[in-house]
Design a protein around this motif. Structure first.
Motif, mmCIF file in Angstrom:
data_model
loop_
_atom_site.group_PDB
_atom_site.id
_atom_site.type_symbol
_atom_site.label_atom_id
_atom_site.label_comp_id
_atom_site.label_asym_id
_atom_site.label_seq_id
_atom_site.Cartn_x
_atom_site.Cartn_y
_atom_site.Cartn_z
ATOM 1 N N GLN A 48 13.837 0.092 -23.120
ATOM 2 C CA GLN A 48 15.215 -0.345 -23.792
ATOM 3 C C GLN A 48 16.059 -0.429 -22.311
ATOM 4 O O GLN A 48 16.622 0.131 -22.072
ATOM 5 N N PRO A 49 15.709 -1.373 -21.602
ATOM 6 C CA PRO A 49 16.184 -1.725 -20.343
ATOM 7 C C PRO A 49 17.506 -2.343 -20.462
ATOM 8 O O PRO A 49 18.528 -2.367 -19.700
ATOM 9 N N ASP A 50 17.693 -3.070 -21.779
ATOM 10 C CA ASP A 50 19.387 -3.429 -22.147
ATOM 11 C C ASP A 50 19.976 -2.457 -22.372
ATOM 12 O O ASP A 50 21.168 -3.179 -22.646
ATOM 13 N N TYR A 51 19.999 -0.808 -22.616
ATOM 14 C CA TYR A 51 20.654 -0.069 -23.094
ATOM 15 C C TYR A 51 21.263 0.724 -22.050
ATOM 16 O O TYR A 51 19.631 1.609 -21.294
ATOM 17 N N HIS A 110 25.814 -1.287 -23.799
ATOM 18 C CA HIS A 110 24.848 -2.475 -23.107
ATOM 19 C C HIS A 110 25.185 -1.878 -21.171
ATOM 20 O O HIS A 110 25.804 -2.035 -20.803
ATOM 21 N N ALA A 111 23.719 -2.264 -20.834
ATOM 22 C CA ALA A 111 23.786 -2.147 -19.374
ATOM 23 C C ALA A 111 24.715 -3.320 -19.018
ATOM 24 O O ALA A 111 24.458 -2.706 -17.685
ATOM 25 N N LYS A 112 24.699 -4.282 -19.111
ATOM 26 C CA LYS A 112 25.451 -5.333 -18.399
ATOM 27 C C LYS A 112 26.672 -5.144 -18.630
ATOM 28 O O LYS A 112 27.181 -5.814 -17.471
ATOM 29 N N THR A 113 27.392 -5.207 -19.958
ATOM 30 C CA THR A 113 28.756 -5.132 -20.073
ATOM 31 C C THR A 113 28.916 -3.877 -19.895
ATOM 32 O O THR A 113 30.643 -3.711 -19.634
ATOM 33 N N THR A 117 27.401 -0.337 -28.181
ATOM 34 C CA THR A 117 27.355 -1.283 -28.550
ATOM 35 C C THR A 117 26.340 -1.011 -29.775
ATOM 36 O O THR A 117 26.188 0.026 -29.821
#
Length: 131
Positions: A48-51, A110-113, A117
């Motif tokens: 789950q790389p987005d989190y 969220h990993a980017k922001t 989430t």
């Protein structure tokens, strides 16, 4: 109860405080460590790389003590999970004696922001695998 993840460790001299027992901060580190180990185990086949997860609350009850050389068993499982939060339970034992119980509330970001989430169905399925 959901899937229980278990690990063991032996108390080292670095974990002992001036009262000759495991320092309370060490127990907190163990709570964090087993949570990360369990997430790694759960997500190894479904990354789950987005989190990312961050702690927003720890509740810890220190019931008994551990000392140098004790073999410690740590158990964790995921509890209520909804919205942006997931509760994780941890119990720490020496033999059959419960030393510490903890409940940690984690928030999914969220990993980017780096903003909270909602926990997606994919993440729920990773956290709470069907038997």
């Amino acid at each position: 109860m959901n899937h229980i993840f278990t690990t063991q460790r032996v108390v080292t001299s670095e974990e002992i405080d001036q009262l000759n027992h495991v320092n309370n901060v060490v127990y907190l580190q163990w709570v964090q460590d087993i949570a990360e180990q369990h997430w790694a185990e759960l997500s190894k086949n479904n990354p789950q790389p987005d989190y990312i997860w961050v702690v927003i609350r720890h509740e810890i009850d220190y019931l008994q003590q551990a000392v140098l050389g004790d073999t410690i068993t740590l158990k964790t499982w995921v509890g209520e999970t909804q919205g942006v939060k997931s509760v994780r339970h941890v119990e720490i034992y020496k033999d059959a004696v419960l030393l510490v119980k903890a409940q940690t509330t984690w928030c999914l970001l969220h990993a980017k922001t780096l903003r909270p989430t909602r926990i997606t169905e994919s993440v729920i399925n990773t956290l709470l695998p069907q038997k």
